[in-house]
Design a protein around this motif. Sequence first.
Motif, mmCIF file in Angstrom:
data_model
loop_
_atom_site.group_PDB
_atom_site.id
_atom_site.type_symbol
_atom_site.label_atom_id
_atom_site.label_comp_id
_atom_site.label_asym_id
_atom_site.label_seq_id
_atom_site.Cartn_x
_atom_site.Cartn_y
_atom_site.Cartn_z
ATOM 1 N N SER A 133 90.171 79.823 42.686
ATOM 2 C CA SER A 133 90.144 80.058 40.662
ATOM 3 C C SER A 133 91.191 79.859 39.383
ATOM 4 N N TYR A 134 90.760 79.341 38.478
ATOM 5 C CA TYR A 134 92.031 79.320 37.963
ATOM 6 C C TYR A 134 93.044 80.399 37.574
ATOM 7 N N SER A 135 92.954 81.414 37.510
ATOM 8 C CA SER A 135 93.864 82.737 38.254
ATOM 9 C C SER A 135 94.605 82.129 39.207
ATOM 10 N N LYS A 138 97.320 79.288 38.460
ATOM 11 C CA LYS A 138 98.024 79.293 38.054
ATOM 12 C C LYS A 138 99.381 80.612 38.705
ATOM 13 N N GLN A 236 84.878 71.904 38.425
ATOM 14 C CA GLN A 236 85.425 72.910 37.363
ATOM 15 C C GLN A 236 87.144 73.130 38.422
ATOM 16 N N THR A 237 87.341 73.197 39.076
ATOM 17 C CA THR A 237 88.437 74.219 39.923
ATOM 18 C C THR A 237 88.995 72.744 39.581
ATOM 19 N N LYS A 239 89.787 70.617 36.611
ATOM 20 C CA LYS A 239 89.780 70.745 35.647
ATOM 21 C C LYS A 239 90.620 72.093 35.069
ATOM 22 N N ASP A 240 90.617 73.431 36.511
ATOM 23 C CA ASP A 240 91.516 74.158 36.315
ATOM 24 C C ASP A 240 92.768 73.831 36.414
ATOM 25 N N GLN A 243 94.807 72.302 34.076
ATOM 26 C CA GLN A 243 95.155 72.964 32.835
ATOM 27 C C GLN A 243 96.481 73.627 33.510
ATOM 28 N N ALA A 244 96.246 74.479 34.812
ATOM 29 C CA ALA A 244 98.009 74.918 35.556
ATOM 30 C C ALA A 244 98.828 74.205 35.214
#
Length: 267
Positions: A133-135, A138, A236-237, A239-240, A243-244
């Motif tokens: 996941s995005y979190s 990060k 989506q991963t 893109k995440d 972004q991270a």
Amino acid sequence: MPHRCLTSNRLLAGLAAFVVATGEAKPAEAGTATGAATEWTQVLNNGELVSLVGQSGEQIQNQLTQISQLAQQIETQLNIYQNLLQNTATLPSHMWGQVESDLNQLRSIVDQGQSISFSMGNADDILQQRFQSYSSLKTNLPDNASFATTYQSWSDINRDTIASTLKAASLTAEQFDSEEGTMSSLRSMSETADGQMKALQVGHQIAAQQVAQVQKLRGLVSQHMTMMGTWLQAEQTDKDLAQARREKFFSGTAPSTSGGEKMKVEW
């Protein structure tokens, strides 16, 4: 006096002649009456015989009618029994098809390599494990070496899932010939069914084939949804992760430009 005597003699002679005549006639009359009585008795006896023969013939006719009715009842009962046997007769063979083996083959073909298949009971958990996941990205951003391995894993998952989905669709297409053969046999059995039980059994087999087709369709739809979910999760991963990396780049401390040190940028 002589005249009276003559008259008396004549009377006596006539009376004697009448008696003689009467005596001679009586036997003849008696004989005629007896003969007539005998003939009438014979006539009456013959009439009674004819009447008895007529009554006997009527009785025989009634008995023949009863026998005919009894024969018809027996024939009706035999027909009922024959229909009962015909309606309760079962099919000599059953055409269930290779439903179970086809479904097992469909499950196995979509579970190859790194693919995510609908047959996995915990497909959502596996997706969360393979695509962070995005979190999570990060807090644990992969470096250059680990990112290459991670990206290769994502690529393999997507490719294997797409390939297994196409193989599943191809498998069901290959099964059309055998399924059509099964349905052709069932149609023939339905047309030649000569009893209620046979017709019901053919109907049950056709219903079973319909259920099998629905199960295969459910498998294809489920696998298609799984493939779409896997692809979207990978997108989506990706893109995440980008972004991270951007956030880490822009939130990092700017390097000092004094002393001729080179600026280091982590991607």
